[in-house]
Design an enzyme around this catalytic site. Structure first.
Site, short mmCIF file in Angstrom:
data_model
loop_
_atom_site.label_atom_id
_atom_site.label_comp_id
_atom_site.label_asym_id
_atom_site.label_seq_id
_atom_site.Cartn_x
_atom_site.Cartn_y
_atom_site.Cartn_z
N CYS A 112 0.82 -1.23 0.00
CA CYS A 112 0.00 0.00 0.00
C CYS A 112 0.84 1.27 0.00
O CYS A 112 0.38 2.33 -0.37
CB CYS A 112 -0.93 0.02 1.20
SG CYS A 112 -1.92 -1.45 1.27
N HIS A 257 -4.17 6.62 1.79
CA HIS A 257 -4.39 5.30 1.20
C HIS A 257 -5.80 4.84 1.58
O HIS A 257 -6.23 5.00 2.72
CB HIS A 257 -3.35 4.32 1.74
CG HIS A 257 -3.68 2.91 1.40
ND1 HIS A 257 -3.81 2.49 0.10
CD2 HIS A 257 -3.94 1.83 2.17
CE1 HIS A 257 -4.12 1.21 0.09
NE2 HIS A 257 -4.21 0.78 1.34
N ASN A 287 -10.16 -1.26 -1.80
CA ASN A 287 -8.74 -1.04 -1.58
C ASN A 287 -7.96 -1.53 -2.82
O ASN A 287 -7.90 -2.72 -3.07
CB ASN A 287 -8.31 -1.81 -0.33
CG ASN A 287 -6.83 -1.66 0.00
OD1 ASN A 287 -6.05 -1.17 -0.81
ND2 ASN A 287 -6.46 -2.09 1.19
N1 ACO Z 1 -19.09 -10.58 5.92
C1 ACO Z 1 -19.74 -10.93 7.02
N2 ACO Z 1 -19.12 -11.26 8.16
C2 ACO Z 1 -17.78 -11.21 8.17
C3 ACO Z 1 -17.03 -10.85 7.03
C4 ACO Z 1 -17.74 -10.52 5.87
N3 ACO Z 1 -17.13 -10.14 4.73
N4 ACO Z 1 -15.72 -10.88 7.35
C5 ACO Z 1 -15.64 -11.27 8.62
N5 ACO Z 1 -16.89 -11.48 9.14
C6 ACO Z 1 -17.27 -11.89 10.46
C7 ACO Z 1 -16.17 -12.62 11.19
O1 ACO Z 1 -16.19 -13.99 10.85
C8 ACO Z 1 -16.54 -12.40 12.64
O2 ACO Z 1 -17.55 -13.29 12.99
P1 ACO Z 1 -17.58 -13.97 14.46
O3 ACO Z 1 -17.72 -12.81 15.40
O4 ACO Z 1 -18.77 -14.86 14.37
O5 ACO Z 1 -16.26 -14.67 14.58
C9 ACO Z 1 -17.17 -11.00 12.63
O6 ACO Z 1 -17.53 -10.74 11.26
C10 ACO Z 1 -16.22 -9.92 13.09
O7 ACO Z 1 -14.98 -10.13 12.46
P2 ACO Z 1 -13.75 -9.24 12.78
O8 ACO Z 1 -12.60 -9.70 11.94
O9 ACO Z 1 -13.57 -9.18 14.27
O10 ACO Z 1 -14.28 -7.85 12.24
P3 ACO Z 1 -13.66 -6.41 12.44
O11 ACO Z 1 -14.60 -5.59 13.18
O12 ACO Z 1 -12.23 -6.47 12.89
O13 ACO Z 1 -13.66 -5.89 10.96
C11 ACO Z 1 -12.17 -5.55 9.13
C12 ACO Z 1 -12.92 -6.57 9.97
C13 ACO Z 1 -13.15 -4.70 8.35
C14 ACO Z 1 -11.29 -6.32 8.15
C15 ACO Z 1 -11.31 -4.65 10.06
O14 ACO Z 1 -10.55 -5.44 10.94
C16 ACO Z 1 -10.41 -3.74 9.30
O15 ACO Z 1 -10.85 -2.85 8.63
N6 ACO Z 1 -9.10 -3.91 9.40
C17 ACO Z 1 -8.17 -3.17 8.62
C18 ACO Z 1 -8.02 -3.91 7.37
C19 ACO Z 1 -7.39 -3.14 6.30
O16 ACO Z 1 -7.62 -1.98 6.15
N7 ACO Z 1 -6.60 -3.85 5.52
C20 ACO Z 1 -5.97 -3.38 4.42
C21 ACO Z 1 -4.93 -2.34 4.77
S1 ACO Z 1 -3.39 -2.71 4.24
C22 ACO Z 1 -3.47 -2.84 2.61
O17 ACO Z 1 -4.14 -2.05 1.99
C23 ACO Z 1 -2.73 -3.95 1.95
#
Ligand code: ACO
Length: 330
Positions: A112, A257, A287
């Site tokens: 990124c 980003h 992204n």
């Molecule tokens: N749809 C529905 N449910 C989902 C999905 C989905 N696509 N993905 C995960 N879940 C579920 C999980 O299984 C979990 O279920 P559970 O509670 O029954 O176990 C629940 O949703 C919560 O999952 P978490 O991973 O705890 O969700 P979180 O609130 O952390 O959100 C997210 C996930 C959006 C990925 C967040 O952590 C985030 O934004 N992180 C930053 C990620 C990022 O920006 N990455 C890229 C940056 S670096 C780059 O660009 C290379």
């Protein structure tokens, strides 16, 4: 001598993939995706479209805006985490498509933050007089490498395909141009967001069993990425401002980003900026990693969001971890 952004361009594939479409492949919902990430749709390439193809289209748009022919380009820097081939890099394929044999073509592999790493290198080349005109591109094809089952849903809903480009030229006007770039990395977190296989550490580099386990798909500890991104990005903006004797009050536009709308909103609040000072297009593209900043920049230029003399900050955080910023007097 300063480096100026003489032209900007972008290309995104025609195919729009809505959150609704993703619900056909995995257990997810429009509501979950919008609430957690702000993403409503992203673009996916059709079979046969390459990263070099997209990069060429973005580059030609940037060259046209700069009023330059491809022949004016003296060097190519191309950032991607999804090269068309393991080797050689996509930079030389772009070079071939632009018909520029002989000039250097450098691929940057810092995810990124790749566009900002590339900008830092190109800026140094220009300020030291090594090259007068550098084409800098960020391009990504994620869609062919995502786990489109429920197993991969945490990552697969976030990423999209696209390309963005800028033409960087030498300028001695003394006022405008890139003021400074600031780069960081911390390899202790390399495995927090990564694609483990195919890996040249292993013979063979990938097996059927590993593929059945999905070990060739990107994997991410989302909360860990989130936690670091919301600290490192504001820090990198402050670092750039301080290095130039400026403050947040001097800033006109921030292009972060586009990883997640919630990260962007936290960065905006932590810096005390207003919503209209921070560019966001993640709702339409998801992204696109190395391509997000140049796509958002090209759209900002076309949307009339930048005027001569404005202070612009670019900031990124991503896999590696890598992060950084660039401050630009427009
Ligand atoms: N749809 C529905 N449910 C989902 C999905 C989905 N696509 N993905 C995960 N879940 C579920 C999980 O299984 C979990 O279920 P559970 O509670 O029954 O176990 C629940 O949703 C919560 O999952 P978490 O991973 O705890 O969700 P979180 O609130 O952390 O959100 C997210 C996930 C959006 C990925 C967040 O952590 C985030 O934004 N992180 C930053 C990620 C990022 O920006 N990455 C890229 C940056 S670096 C780059 O660009 C290379």
């Amino acid at each position: 001598m300063r480096t100026v952004i003489a032209g900007t361009g972008f290309y995104v594939p025609d195919r729009v993939v809505t959150n609704e479409e993703l619900t056909r492949y995995m257990d997810t919902s429009d509501e979950w995706i919008v609430e957690r990430s702000g993403i409503r749709e992203r673009r996916w390439v059709d079979e046969g479209m390459s990263g070099a193809d997209m990069a060429r289209r973005a580059s030609l748009m940037a060259l046209e805006e700069a009023g330059l022919e491809p022949g004016a380009v003296e060097a190519i820097v191309l950032a991607t985490l999804s090269p068309d081939h393991f080797f050689p890099g996509t930079g030389v394929f772009l070079q071939k498509e632009l018909g520029l044999p002989g000039i250097p073509a450098l691929d940057v592999r810092t995810q990124c933050t790749g566009f900002l790493y590339g900008m830092s290198v190109a800026d140094a080349w220009i300020r030291t007089g090594q090259h007068k005109t550098v084409l800098l591109v960020g391009v990504e094809i994620h869609s062919t490498g995502l786990d489109l089952t429920t197993r991969g849903r945490d990552i697969s809903v976030l990423f999209g395909d696209g390309a963005g480009a800028v033409v960087l030229t030498a300028d001695d006007d003394g006022e405008r141009g890139i003021l400074s770039t600031h780069l960081h990395a911390d390899g202790r977190y390399a495995e927090v967001l990564w694609a483990e296989f195919a890996s040249s550490k292993h013979h063979p580099r990938i097996t059927r069993e590993l593929m059945d386990e999905g070990r060739h798909y990107p994997r991410m500890q989302g909360k860990e990425v989130f936690k670091h991104a919301i600290v490192r990005m504001p820090e990198a903006v402050q670092e750039a401002l301080t290095a130039n004797g400026l403050t947040v009050a001097d800033l006109d536009l921030l292009i972060p980003h586009q990883a997640n709308l919630r990260i962007t909103q936290m960065v905006q609040r932590r810096l005390g900026l207003s919503e209209d000072q921070v560019v966001s297009n993640i709702d339409r593209y998801g992204n696109t990693t190395a391509a997000t900043i140049p796509i958002a920049l090209a759209e900002s230029v076309r949307g009339g969001r930048l005027e001569r003399g404005n202070l612009l900050c670019l900031v990124a955080f991503g896999s590696g971890f890598t992060w950084g910023s660039a401050l630009v007097r427009w």
